[in-house]
Design a protein around this motif. Sequence first.
Motif, PDB file in Angstrom:
ATOM      1  N   ARG A 244       0.813  -1.222   0.000  1.00 39.36           N
ATOM      2  CA  ARG A 244       0.000   0.000   0.000  1.00 39.36           C
ATOM      3  C   ARG A 244       0.847   1.273   0.000  1.00 39.36           C
ATOM      4  O   ARG A 244       0.397   2.328  -0.408  1.00 39.36           O
ATOM      5  CB  ARG A 244      -0.947   0.021   1.213  1.00 39.36           C
ATOM      6  N   GLU A 245       2.087   1.158   0.470  1.00 34.61           N
ATOM      7  CA  GLU A 245       2.928   2.357   0.564  1.00 34.61           C
ATOM      8  C   GLU A 245       3.806   2.548  -0.674  1.00 34.61           C
ATOM      9  O   GLU A 245       4.483   3.569  -0.803  1.00 34.61           O
ATOM     10  CB  GLU A 245       3.835   2.252   1.801  1.00 34.61           C
ATOM     11  N   THR A 246       3.827   1.541  -1.562  1.00 36.00           N
ATOM     12  CA  THR A 246       4.786   1.570  -2.679  1.00 36.00           C
ATOM     13  C   THR A 246       4.648   2.843  -3.518  1.00 36.00           C
ATOM     14  O   THR A 246       5.633   3.494  -3.856  1.00 36.00           O
ATOM     15  CB  THR A 246       4.592   0.320  -3.583  1.00 36.00           C
ATOM     16  N   LEU A 247       3.428   3.233  -3.826  1.00 34.58           N
ATOM     17  CA  LEU A 247       3.234   4.407  -4.689  1.00 34.58           C
ATOM     18  C   LEU A 247       3.719   5.689  -4.007  1.00 34.58           C
ATOM     19  O   LEU A 247       4.260   6.585  -4.650  1.00 34.58           O
ATOM     20  CB  LEU A 247       1.750   4.547  -5.067  1.00 34.58           C
ATOM     21  N   ARG A 248       3.514   5.724  -2.690  1.00 35.44           N
ATOM     22  CA  ARG A 248       3.913   6.900  -1.923  1.00 35.44           C
ATOM     23  C   ARG A 248       5.433   7.064  -1.875  1.00 35.44           C
ATOM     24  O   ARG A 248       5.961   8.132  -1.593  1.00 35.44           O
ATOM     25  CB  ARG A 248       3.388   6.734  -0.485  1.00 35.44           C
ATOM     26  N   HIS A 249       6.124   5.940  -2.124  1.00 38.85           N
ATOM     27  CA  HIS A 249       7.585   6.010  -2.169  1.00 38.85           C
ATOM     28  C   HIS A 249       8.083   5.998  -3.614  1.00 38.85           C
ATOM     29  O   HIS A 249       9.278   6.027  -3.858  1.00 38.85           O
ATOM     30  CB  HIS A 249       8.193   4.841  -1.383  1.00 38.85           C
ATOM     31  N   GLY A 250       7.164   5.903  -4.545  1.00 35.04           N
ATOM     32  CA  GLY A 250       7.517   5.885  -5.960  1.00 35.04           C
ATOM     33  C   GLY A 250       6.986   7.126  -6.652  1.00 35.04           C
ATOM     34  O   GLY A 250       7.282   8.261  -6.234  1.00 35.04           O
ATOM     35  N   PRO A 251       6.137   6.971  -7.675  1.00 34.71           N
ATOM     36  CA  PRO A 251       5.705   8.142  -8.456  1.00 34.71           C
ATOM     37  C   PRO A 251       4.889   9.163  -7.660  1.00 34.71           C
ATOM     38  O   PRO A 251       4.783  10.308  -8.089  1.00 34.71           O
ATOM     39  CB  PRO A 251       4.854   7.531  -9.577  1.00 34.71           C
ATOM     40  N   MET A 252       4.343   8.756  -6.508  1.00 33.49           N
ATOM     41  CA  MET A 252       3.501   9.704  -5.754  1.00 33.49           C
ATOM     42  C   MET A 252       4.223  10.248  -4.521  1.00 33.49           C
ATOM     43  O   MET A 252       3.576  10.728  -3.583  1.00 33.49           O
ATOM     44  CB  MET A 252       2.183   9.019  -5.353  1.00 33.49           C
ATOM     45  N   LYS A 253       5.555  10.205  -4.520  1.00 31.20           N
ATOM     46  CA  LYS A 253       6.245  10.648  -3.290  1.00 31.20           C
ATOM     47  C   LYS A 253       6.069  12.155  -3.099  1.00 31.20           C
ATOM     48  O   LYS A 253       6.158  12.936  -4.053  1.00 31.20           O
ATOM     49  CB  LYS A 253       7.716  10.220  -3.276  1.00 31.20           C
ATOM     50  N   PRO A 254       5.821  12.551  -1.845  1.00 34.48           N
ATOM     51  CA  PRO A 254       5.463  13.963  -1.603  1.00 34.48           C
ATOM     52  C   PRO A 254       6.661  14.853  -1.269  1.00 34.48           C
ATOM     53  O   PRO A 254       6.465  15.970  -0.831  1.00 34.48           O
ATOM     54  CB  PRO A 254       4.519  13.849  -0.397  1.00 34.48           C
ATOM     55  N   VAL A 255       7.870  14.387  -1.486  1.00 35.50           N
ATOM     56  CA  VAL A 255       9.037  15.160  -1.016  1.00 35.50           C
ATOM     57  C   VAL A 255       9.421  16.289  -1.978  1.00 35.50           C
ATOM     58  O   VAL A 255       9.186  16.205  -3.189  1.00 35.50           O
ATOM     59  CB  VAL A 255      10.267  14.250  -0.796  1.00 35.50           C
ATOM     60  N   GLY A 256       9.986  17.339  -1.408  1.00 32.15           N
ATOM     61  CA  GLY A 256      10.534  18.440  -2.218  1.00 32.15           C
ATOM     62  C   GLY A 256       9.468  19.334  -2.825  1.00 32.15           C
ATOM     63  O   GLY A 256       9.739  20.096  -3.745  1.00 32.15           O
ATOM     64  N   LEU A 257       8.242  19.247  -2.309  1.00 27.83           N
ATOM     65  CA  LEU A 257       7.135  20.021  -2.879  1.00 27.83           C
ATOM     66  C   LEU A 257       6.329  20.658  -1.751  1.00 27.83           C
ATOM     67  O   LEU A 257       6.058  20.001  -0.740  1.00 27.83           O
ATOM     68  CB  LEU A 257       6.218  19.101  -3.703  1.00 27.83           C
ATOM     69  N   THR A 258       5.959  21.900  -1.913  1.00 25.46           N
ATOM     70  CA  THR A 258       5.192  22.601  -0.875  1.00 25.46           C
ATOM     71  C   THR A 258       3.954  23.224  -1.497  1.00 25.46           C
ATOM     72  O   THR A 258       4.056  23.992  -2.469  1.00 25.46           O
ATOM     73  CB  THR A 258       6.051  23.730  -0.266  1.00 25.46           C
ATOM     74  N   ASN A 259       2.827  22.893  -0.929  1.00 25.89           N
ATOM     75  CA  ASN A 259       1.566  23.445  -1.431  1.00 25.89           C
ATOM     76  C   ASN A 259       1.459  24.915  -0.995  1.00 25.89           C
ATOM     77  O   ASN A 259       1.359  25.195   0.201  1.00 25.89           O
ATOM     78  CB  ASN A 259       0.403  22.621  -0.850  1.00 25.89           C
ATOM     79  N   PRO A 260       1.491  25.864  -1.931  1.00 27.75           N
ATOM     80  CA  PRO A 260       1.493  27.271  -1.528  1.00 27.75           C
ATOM     81  C   PRO A 260       0.231  27.684  -0.776  1.00 27.75           C
ATOM     82  O   PRO A 260       0.226  28.657  -0.026  1.00 27.75           O
ATOM     83  CB  PRO A 260       1.599  28.026  -2.859  1.00 27.75           C
ATOM     84  N   ARG A 261      -0.857  26.916  -0.932  1.00 30.60           N
ATOM     85  CA  ARG A 261      -2.103  27.283  -0.240  1.00 30.60           C
ATOM     86  C   ARG A 261      -2.133  26.757   1.181  1.00 30.60           C
ATOM     87  O   ARG A 261      -2.981  27.126   1.967  1.00 30.60           O
ATOM     88  CB  ARG A 261      -3.295  26.707  -1.009  1.00 30.60           C
ATOM     89  N   ASP A 262      -1.229  25.821   1.464  1.00 29.74           N
ATOM     90  CA  ASP A 262      -1.234  25.163   2.771  1.00 29.74           C
ATOM     91  C   ASP A 262       0.201  24.812   3.146  1.00 29.74           C
ATOM     92  O   ASP A 262       0.524  23.655   3.393  1.00 29.74           O
ATOM     93  CB  ASP A 262      -2.058  23.861   2.620  1.00 29.74           C
ATOM     94  N   PRO A 263       1.108  25.810   3.206  1.00 25.24           N
ATOM     95  CA  PRO A 263       2.541  25.487   3.264  1.00 25.24           C
ATOM     96  C   PRO A 263       2.981  24.735   4.516  1.00 25.24           C
ATOM     97  O   PRO A 263       3.999  24.063   4.495  1.00 25.24           O
ATOM     98  CB  PRO A 263       3.225  26.864   3.194  1.00 25.24           C
ATOM     99  N   THR A 264       2.203  24.780   5.576  1.00 31.28           N
ATOM    100  CA  THR A 264       2.658  24.110   6.802  1.00 31.28           C
ATOM    101  C   THR A 264       2.198  22.651   6.848  1.00 31.28           C
ATOM    102  O   THR A 264       2.689  21.866   7.638  1.00 31.28           O
ATOM    103  CB  THR A 264       2.122  24.845   8.048  1.00 31.28           C
ATOM    104  N   VAL A 265       1.242  22.308   6.017  1.00 32.48           N
ATOM    105  CA  VAL A 265       0.730  20.930   6.035  1.00 32.48           C
ATOM    106  C   VAL A 265       1.403  20.129   4.916  1.00 32.48           C
ATOM    107  O   VAL A 265       1.366  20.518   3.747  1.00 32.48           O
ATOM    108  CB  VAL A 265      -0.810  20.912   5.825  1.00 32.48           C
TER     109      VAL A 265
END
Length: 465
Positions: A244-265
């Motif tokens: 279940r975590e494979t995608l989150r560590h592959g093409p869907m990894k959330p690193v190096g990106l900051t949502n400008p509308r919600d920068p702290t989350v």
Amino acid sequence: MQPIHIIGGGLAGCEASWQIARAGVPVILHEMRPSRGTEAHRTERLAELVCSNSFRSDDAENNAVGVIHREMRALGSLIMRCADANQVPAGGALAVDRDGFAAAVEAAILAEPLITVRREEVAGLPPESWDKTIVATGPLTSPALAESIRALTGENALAFFDAIAPIVHFDSIDMDIAWRQSRYDKAGPGGTGADYVNCPMDKAQYEAFVDALLSSEKTEFREFEGTPYFDGCLPIEVMAERGRETLRHGPMKPVGLTNPRDPTVKAYAIVQLRQDNALGTLFNVVGFQTKLKYGEQSRVFRLIPGLQHAEFARLGGLHRNTFLNSPRLLDGRLRLKGRPGLRFAGQITGCEGYVESTAIGLLAGRLAAGERLGREITPPPATTALGALLNHITGGHLESIEAGARSFQPMNVNFGLFPPIEGPTKDEAGKKLRGPDKGAARKRALSARADLDLKGWIKGMGARA
Ligand SMILES: Cc1cc2nc3c(=O)[nH]c(=O)nc-3n(C[C@H](O)[C@H](O)[C@H](O)COP(=O)(O)OP(=O)(O)OC[C@H]3O[C@@H](n4cnc5c(N)ncnc54)[C@H](O)[C@@H]3O)c2cc1C
């Protein structure tokens, strides 16, 4: 007059042969079936349809496929003539009786005195003595010829495995949810640091998405599609099955990106889309090669925040395919840059579909005949469907900052390939157009411009319709 040789009697090869013969130039058409078959063809016929019997939308006002139908009809296409003559009811689509269709194409080719058909495999590069050759051997090009083309063009220039991710029309992405940013704001060569479109997911959205992937219907691989996966292009549903975590560590990894509308989350997972064409109208979903059924893809991918109203220019898929890295290898007239006597047509150039393969066969045929007659033809303008498709194949595709051998992927014709146009803002009653009505008006404007420009091209080039 010296003949033009065509290798492959499929949709592109038959159309190219016809166009050349109509221009008064002799053709020798080499088709390997029945002495050697492919994994998908079932008959001996020229122009066999290997799968569906549909030439897709015939709506020239609102659909780019319909526009290219119209253009091919205007240019005396044999494939369109035989499709029209063998039509079966299919709503707004042009579908055909496949046996009647192939029989009609074959009969016309055999009856044409300037075309000689040779039933033989061309098992290597054509001899220089052939002078002008069009290679139209399709996605299932015989291994011997494919190997020679690969050797001529370079190790990684011919893909044998086609893992395609869906492509989305940029203007259907909800940019109130998504934002533009490259991972770690890296600009890379030719980039800006904001090259990707990012769609954020929280934990609940990610879990629901993985559940949808796991439970959705997949297309079964057919026998001929036994090509092994490369780990670098696993279908996303196969990745999800691995954990279940494979995608989150592959093409869907959330690193190096900051949502400008919600920068702290911090987003739990992020789907990235990358610009796919030079016009910036199309974006592919990065790493989302898939063999989910088409209907399922639209449903599941619209669960991604920001893509809830996504319109797909092309859905994902996975099958064996042979196609050139055309933007790098071919010139604007479909000739191999290193050997201009060799021209390519059909799906092997990196277009996708019966209609597109035929269209590129038509252009290759006209361009080759023009050269043989000493009357160079200018390719159609990029504002026409034929020109837009040609342009995409030979140069419109954008090599991204992560360009690799698989950066260029087969493409259907769609309005995203056309140079943008300012559509009308008001309807005939003067009422302001919004949403879908505005989009529909823009498509009609693109179609009308294509119609006008094709007519101008035919007139200007003295192209024989
Ligand atoms: C399995 C599969 C299913 C597809 N289904 C669809 C679909 O449903 N709808 C759609 O729009 N598109 C579909 N496509 C995509 C594509 O549009 C078709 O494959 C289309 O037929 C391509 O046209 P073409 O003329 O380039 O190649 P083809 O129609 O495949 O013609 C190529 C011809 O070259 C011959 N040949 C190959 N090598 C040699 C050689 N060395 N010497 C001589 N002859 C040779 C082959 O026998 C064949 O007749 C499918 C592709 C595949 C692989």
